[in-house]
Write an enzyme that holds these catalytic residues in place. Structure first.
Site, PDB file in Angstrom:
ATOM      1  N   GLU A   1       0.849  -1.180   0.000  1.00 20.54           N
ATOM      2  CA  GLU A   1       0.000   0.000   0.000  1.00 20.54           C
ATOM      3  C   GLU A   1       0.892   1.240   0.000  1.00 20.54           C
ATOM      4  O   GLU A   1       1.863   1.261   0.745  1.00 20.54           O
ATOM      5  CB  GLU A   1      -0.902   0.042   1.237  1.00 20.54           C
ATOM      6  CG  GLU A   1      -1.908   1.189   1.143  1.00 20.54           C
ATOM      7  CD  GLU A   1      -2.887   1.239   2.329  1.00 20.54           C
ATOM      8  OE1 GLU A   1      -2.731   0.452   3.276  1.00 20.54           O
ATOM      9  OE2 GLU A   1      -3.779   2.079   2.282  1.00 20.54           O
TER      10      GLU A   1
ATOM     11  N   GLY B   1       2.929   2.450  10.900  1.00 20.70           N
ATOM     12  CA  GLY B   1       2.707   1.629  12.087  1.00 20.70           C
ATOM     13  C   GLY B   1       2.547   0.152  11.746  1.00 20.70           C
ATOM     14  O   GLY B   1       3.238  -0.703  12.290  1.00 20.70           O
TER      15      GLY B   1
ATOM     16  N   MET C   1       0.386  -2.794   8.649  1.00 18.73           N
ATOM     17  CA  MET C   1      -0.308  -2.946   7.378  1.00 18.73           C
ATOM     18  C   MET C   1      -1.207  -4.178   7.400  1.00 18.73           C
ATOM     19  O   MET C   1      -0.778  -5.256   7.784  1.00 18.73           O
ATOM     20  CB  MET C   1       0.739  -3.031   6.261  1.00 18.73           C
ATOM     21  CG  MET C   1       0.155  -3.177   4.887  1.00 18.73           C
ATOM     22  SD  MET C   1      -0.876  -1.748   4.439  1.00 18.73           S
ATOM     23  CE  MET C   1      -2.088  -2.532   3.408  1.00 18.73           C
TER      24      MET C   1
ATOM     25  N   ASN D   1      -2.416  -6.394   5.345  1.00 22.63           N
ATOM     26  CA  ASN D   1      -2.413  -7.413   4.282  1.00 22.63           C
ATOM     27  C   ASN D   1      -3.275  -8.612   4.674  1.00 22.63           C
ATOM     28  O   ASN D   1      -3.220  -9.084   5.797  1.00 22.63           O
ATOM     29  CB  ASN D   1      -0.988  -7.890   4.040  1.00 22.63           C
ATOM     30  CG  ASN D   1      -0.005  -6.747   3.997  1.00 22.63           C
ATOM     31  OD1 ASN D   1      -0.118  -5.865   3.183  1.00 22.63           O
ATOM     32  ND2 ASN D   1       0.937  -6.746   4.944  1.00 22.63           N
TER      33      ASN D   1
ATOM     34  N   HIS E   1      -6.796  -2.158  15.002  1.00 24.95           N
ATOM     35  CA  HIS E   1      -7.007  -1.405  13.759  1.00 24.95           C
ATOM     36  C   HIS E   1      -6.764  -2.304  12.538  1.00 24.95           C
ATOM     37  O   HIS E   1      -7.610  -2.395  11.642  1.00 24.95           O
ATOM     38  CB  HIS E   1      -6.071  -0.193  13.747  1.00 24.95           C
ATOM     39  CG  HIS E   1      -6.146   0.636  12.499  1.00 24.95           C
ATOM     40  ND1 HIS E   1      -6.891   1.787  12.423  1.00 24.95           N
ATOM     41  CD2 HIS E   1      -5.567   0.486  11.282  1.00 24.95           C
ATOM     42  CE1 HIS E   1      -6.772   2.304  11.215  1.00 24.95           C
ATOM     43  NE2 HIS E   1      -5.971   1.533  10.500  1.00 24.95           N
ATOM     44  N   GLU E   2      -5.618  -2.956  12.506  1.00 26.19           N
ATOM     45  CA  GLU E   2      -5.287  -3.776  11.341  1.00 26.19           C
ATOM     46  C   GLU E   2      -6.242  -4.955  11.232  1.00 26.19           C
ATOM     47  O   GLU E   2      -6.669  -5.322  10.140  1.00 26.19           O
ATOM     48  CB  GLU E   2      -3.827  -4.259  11.401  1.00 26.19           C
ATOM     49  CG  GLU E   2      -2.782  -3.162  11.578  1.00 26.19           C
ATOM     50  CD  GLU E   2      -2.907  -1.995  10.616  1.00 26.19           C
ATOM     51  OE1 GLU E   2      -3.428  -2.173   9.503  1.00 26.19           O
ATOM     52  OE2 GLU E   2      -2.503  -0.874  10.998  1.00 26.19           O
TER      53      GLU E   2
ATOM     54  N   HIS F   1      -9.538  -3.933   9.730  1.00 29.88           N
ATOM     55  CA  HIS F   1      -9.476  -3.721   8.283  1.00 29.88           C
ATOM     56  C   HIS F   1      -9.914  -4.968   7.503  1.00 29.88           C
ATOM     57  O   HIS F   1     -10.266  -4.862   6.331  1.00 29.88           O
ATOM     58  CB  HIS F   1      -8.041  -3.391   7.855  1.00 29.88           C
ATOM     59  CG  HIS F   1      -7.714  -1.922   7.819  1.00 29.88           C
ATOM     60  ND1 HIS F   1      -8.556  -0.980   7.263  1.00 29.88           N
ATOM     61  CD2 HIS F   1      -6.610  -1.238   8.235  1.00 29.88           C
ATOM     62  CE1 HIS F   1      -7.981   0.222   7.356  1.00 29.88           C
ATOM     63  NE2 HIS F   1      -6.802   0.093   7.937  1.00 29.88           N
TER      64      HIS F   1
HETATM   65  N1  TRP Z   1      -3.125   0.835   5.723  1.00 29.78           N
HETATM   66  C1  TRP Z   1      -2.140   1.057   6.752  1.00 29.78           C
HETATM   67  C2  TRP Z   1      -2.949   1.368   7.994  1.00 29.78           C
HETATM   68  O1  TRP Z   1      -3.400   2.414   8.227  1.00 29.78           O
HETATM   69  C3  TRP Z   1      -1.254   2.223   6.432  1.00 29.78           C
HETATM   70  C4  TRP Z   1       0.085   1.920   5.879  1.00 29.78           C
HETATM   71  C5  TRP Z   1       0.979   1.021   6.322  1.00 29.78           C
HETATM   72  C6  TRP Z   1       0.748   2.605   4.815  1.00 29.78           C
HETATM   73  N2  TRP Z   1       2.132   1.125   5.626  1.00 29.78           N
HETATM   74  C7  TRP Z   1       2.014   2.067   4.688  1.00 29.78           C
HETATM   75  C8  TRP Z   1       0.373   3.617   3.968  1.00 29.78           C
HETATM   76  C9  TRP Z   1       2.921   2.529   3.743  1.00 29.78           C
HETATM   77  C10 TRP Z   1       1.279   4.086   3.020  1.00 29.78           C
HETATM   78  C11 TRP Z   1       2.538   3.547   2.907  1.00 29.78           C
HETATM   79  O2  TRP Z   1      -3.283   0.509   8.728  1.00 29.78           O
HETATM   80 ZN    ZN Z   2      -5.576   1.688   8.535  1.00 21.96          ZN
END
Ligand code: TRP
Ligand code: ZN
Length: 879
Positions: free
Chosen positions: A125, A265, A267, A269, A301-302, A305
């Site tokens: 992302e 912080g 991601m 996935n 949070h993750e 998602h």
């Molecule tokens: N989607 C991630 C979150 O908010 C955000 C994120 C993680 C991100 N790593 C990144 C966005 C690198 C841009 C680039 O939980």
């Molecule tokens: Zn997020």
């Protein structure tokens, strides 16, 4: 090089080709990883125009082979440039095979596939997947994935990707492989791969329909003792999302991996969340209460998602807040339910009013849904995340929980497996409630913080209270005209005789003692009838809308609300407002060279707080905390960092002198040596005790010095140790600071996350030699410009939190930051574009500083810039 061009929301088009299934094979090597991709492609049913070439994104890729339906393409059949692979003619439905080579070891941007401590990991992302293979890298292309990872069996024993492992085996030359299948269609930004020498802790969760899920946290061996809290948080989050939103986990396996080099912080996935190690690892001796709570919030949070983001994703990146604002709202609610709800709200709002308000007032201000951008990674902002969450919170409040929940159910079921827009989300809320949300939509499109001027008077003769509200949103760089917003204002009228909330009647309708009124016009009058005694209004309870609200409160009014307001949040806010009035006077006195005099009403209010039996100790600790220098600065027309620092220090010291024994008693009453747990009661006690100690140390009281040293040496838990070390380090006495820093630095030299704290504590010292110390620390073996956590701990913390020294009048603070930005622009553009933020706020300062800051921005602009830094610097200088 031509200037990067912006992308506009109104140019959105459906993808010409869809990918129905993606097969990937990675043959891992640090310098030359081979990626073989087979994409199952078909023309989009709604894009049937003639001669549509297939255009795939791809950057930093070495193309080795390209074939369609098994036929290798010749030179004239396709073209490749730095950003795309174009194939001129393709059938309606076909297989595309490509093979590329990439070099993870030279990837310092930490986007795509890179190496962290010898471990391969990915961050896709927003647009990192295009650094892995040629692909339609956009969130509205959703495919199932099948991924084979091949690596050296000895150095990379663990090979992970999304979904479920379906096959594994040995290969010649000491290599092995694992194949993963993810049955849920997803955009490529949710792809992940991890390969390394990792160990796991494992647990299980049974979902509400009785399915058994395996939970794994993968870490470097030495961190195996730091995963308990993340695992417990994950299980709580899974249960909470079932209970609260009816959302169940959908795969048999859920994995979290901790990596040391990570831009953000964490991601989300699919099935394989990747975390910055700072956002997952905790231990009582290495992590503070704040870190424990941060980990809990980010793990949740993750996980959340998985539904708000993954099962239902964004049509395009302009809709980013659709997943981020909603998911932040969900994680805030989870943390509020798990810990102290009023404290969570106070923390979130005080952060919001400092940092998001500043963003909204600066050159990079943008709406919750931006309508153009150059570099999407610059838009992972406080506005998208936190203001987006405030907007969802307003929707929840407008609809009430039950209708809101019906709306989320409809949203998740109707759009499962799809890539959608903010209109789709709000449309569901409209559909289930019948509420007209058309005016409300401006919250998504209009940037800037609305300002409300409130006035009121009590009519004794008629027993009426008249409240006038006037709203105005100041112009922002791209938007000069602003529309009036629909602003929900929760309020109460607190009787000055009884101290109780009064029954409110408006236009003949009984509202109750705590109610929401709706401001929709530029100006509106509200007449509350049957108000038997003169009230003090308690406005914007719980921060019911993300606005600035002014009301001409007298200091007696605020002292009254501080004691009597039934809303915990507004009780705290009254204290902040009271302190602000005193601080304003002292800032003026400092500027005018007049002797500073402490307002006795503030001293009295604090005495009452310290001596009355307040049952919510966590809220009490917040109430005893003065507004930060950054927050005070937000309230000033021209920021005078020195006057703010002097005024705040004066208030703190005056309170400490006047209430020395009271603070000492609070400290003594909350000192404890029970074994550490990150639970709300203990956290509140530690917060209260350490806030008391910080007052006492502001006057370097001898007894307090001894207590602080004891607390440091007792080494009971990191919350207490860090609080003590900070007070010793920030004192004026090097005989206190130096030995403590040395002992701590030696003890924790092996622990990177603790060393980050050691860096931060030193660069927030108020002493004027701190810049020299910072330069020295940049040479420390534990520091590296390539590691984002180190950059944030040392340079980010200095520039955003050490305001007097960053804004040194000789401009050396600015110069240092610009030097770092210029270096990072080449190494890691995402981090470079973030760390620059304090320099972009030049308009808020005096002319001398403005000129110095702008000169540094100009110096950066003269470099060959990444699109990330280019976009931010251009905006900052255009302002
Ligand atoms: N989607 C991630 C979150 O908010 C955000 C994120 C993680 C991100 N790593 C990144 C966005 C690198 C841009 C680039 O939980
Ligand atoms: Zn997020």
């Amino acid at each position: 090089m031509s200037a990067p061009q912006p992308i506009h929301l109104h140019d959105y088009q459906l993808p010409a080709y869809r990918v129905t299934h993606t097969e990937l094979k990675f043959d891992l090597s640090p310098s030359a990883t081979r990626v073989v991709a087979r994409l199952h492609l078909e023309r989009h049913s709604e894009r049937q125009e003639d001669n549509l070439p297939l255009v795939l994104n791809g950057e930093h890729l070495k193309l080795l082979r390209v074939a369609i339906d098994g036929q290798e393409l010749g030179a004239g059949e396709y073209s490749v440039d730095a950003e795309t692979l174009t194939i001129f003619e393709v059938p309606q439905r076909f297989l595309l095979d490509t093979e590329v080579e990439i070099a993870p070891e030279s990837n310092t941007a930490l986007e795509g596939l890179y190496l962290s401590n010898g471990m391969f990991c990915t961050q896709c992302e927003a647009e990192g997947f295009r650094r892995i293979t040629y692909y339609p890298d956009r969130p509205d292309v959703m495919a199932t994935f099948s991924t084979t990872v091949i690596g050296d069996a000895a150095s990379l024993p663990v090979l992970l990707s999304n979904g479920n492992p379906v096959e594994r085996g040995e290969l010649p030359n000491g290599r092995h492989f694992v194949t993963w299948e993810d049955p849920f269609p997803k955009p490529c930004y949710l792809f992940a791969l991890v390969a390394g020498d990792l160990e796991k802790v494992e647990d299980r969760f049974t979902t509400m329909s009785g399915r058994d899920v395996t939970l794994q946290i993968w870490v470097e061996k030495e961190n195996l003792d730091k995963t308990d809290h993340a695992m417990a948080s994950l299980k709580r989050a899974m249960k909470w999302d079932e209970d609260t939103y009816g959302r169940e986990y959908d795969l048999d396996l859920f994995m979290i991996v901790a990596v040391n080099d990570f831009n953000m912080g964490a991601m989300e996935n699919k099935g394989l969340n990747i975390f910055n190690s700072a956002a997952v690892l905790t231990h009582p001796l290495t992590a503070t209460d704040a870190a424990f709570q941060r980990v809990e919030g980010i793990v949740a949070h993750e996980y959340f998602h998985n539904w708000s983001g993954n099962r239902v994703t964004c049509r395009d990146w302009f809709q980013l807040s659709l997943k981020e604002g909603f998911t932040v709202f969900r994680d805030q609610s989870f943390s509020a339910d798990t810990n102290s709800a009023p404290v969570k709200r106070i923390e979130d709002v005080s952060f919001f009013r400092t940092a998001q308000f500043a963003e909204d007032a600066g050159p990079t201000a943008h709406p919750v849904r931006p309508d153009h951008y150059i570099e999407i990674s610059n838009f992972y902002t406080l506005t998208i995340y936190e203001k987006g969450a405030e907007v969802v919170r307003m929707l929840r409040n407008l609809l009430g929980w039950e209708a809101f929940r019906k709306g989320t159910d409809l949203y998740f079921s109707r759009f499962d497996g799809q890539a959608v827009t903010i209109e789709d989300f709000v449309g569901c809320m409209h559909e289930v409630s019948g509420q007209d949300l058309s005016q409300f939509m401006s919250w998504y499109s209009q940037a800037g913080t609305p300002e409300i001027d409130a006035n009121g008077h009590y009519d004794y003769a008629k027993s009426e209270y008249h409240l006038t509200l006037r709203q105005r949103t100041p112009a922002t760089p791209d938007q000069h005209e602003k529309l009036p917003l629909h602003i929900p204002i929760r309020l109460g009228l607190v009787g000055t005789k009884s101290g109780d909330d009064l029954e409110m009647t408006l236009d003949g309708e009984t509202l109750g003692k705590d109610a929401v009124i709706h401001l929709r016009e530029e100006e509106q009058n509200f007449v509350f009838t049957g108000i038997a005694e003169a009230p003090v209004p308690s406005l914007l309870r719980g921060f019911s809308a993300p606005v600035k609200l002014r009301f001409p409160y007298g200091r007696e009014d605020l002292a009254f609300l501080l004691q009597h307001d039934s809303d915990g949040f507004n009780r705290w806010d009254a204290g902040q407002r009271l302190a602000m009035l005193a601080l304003d006077d002292l800032i003026a006195a400092h500027r005018n060279g007049v002797e500073k005099v402490m307002d006795v009403r503030v001293v009295d209010a604090f005495r009452t707080l310290l001596t009355a039996k307040v049952d919510d100790k966590a809220v009490l600790a917040e109430m005893l905390t003065l507004p930060s220098e950054a927050y005070i600065a937000e309230q000033q027309p021209v920021v005078d960092v020195d006057a703010i620092h002097a005024a705040r220090t004066f208030v703190k010291q005056s309170l400490a002198v006047a209430l020395r024994d009271e603070f000492m008693a609070v400290y003594g009453d909350h000192q404890s040596d029970v074994s550490y747990a990150p639970e709300p009661g203990q956290i509140a006690d530690r917060a209260l005790k350490n806030v008391a100690l910080s007052y006492l140390m502001s006057i370097e009281d001898e007894e307090a010095v001894a207590l602080t040293q004891q607390q440091f040496e007792a080494d009971h838990n990191m919350t207490d140790v860090r609080a003590a070390l900070t007070l010793l380090t920030h004192s004026s006495r090097s005989d206190l600071a130096d030995p403590a820093l040395k002992a701590f630095g030696e003890k924790w030299a092996h622990d990177s996350l603790v060393m980050d704290q050691w860096f931060s504590i030193q660069v927030t010292r108020p002493q004027p030699d701190v810049l020299e110390r910072l330069k020295f620390l940049m040479q420390h073996p534990a520091f590296s410009l390539k590691n984002p956590n180190k950059v944030r701990a040392l340079i980010g913390t200095f520039a955003s939190q050490n305001r007097v020294n960053f804004h040194r009048i000789d401009g050396e603070g600015y110069q240092l930051l610009a030097d770092v930005v210029i270096e990072l622009n080449k190494l890691n553009p995402e981090i470079a574009a973030r760390i620059i933020t304090p320099l972009t706020r030049w308009q808020r300062f005096d002319e001398t500083r403005q000129a110095l800051m702008k000169a540094e921005l100009e110096r950066i602009r003269a470099e060959e810039l990444s699109p990330n830094v280019y976009e931010v610097v251009e905006k900052a200088l255009a302002a």
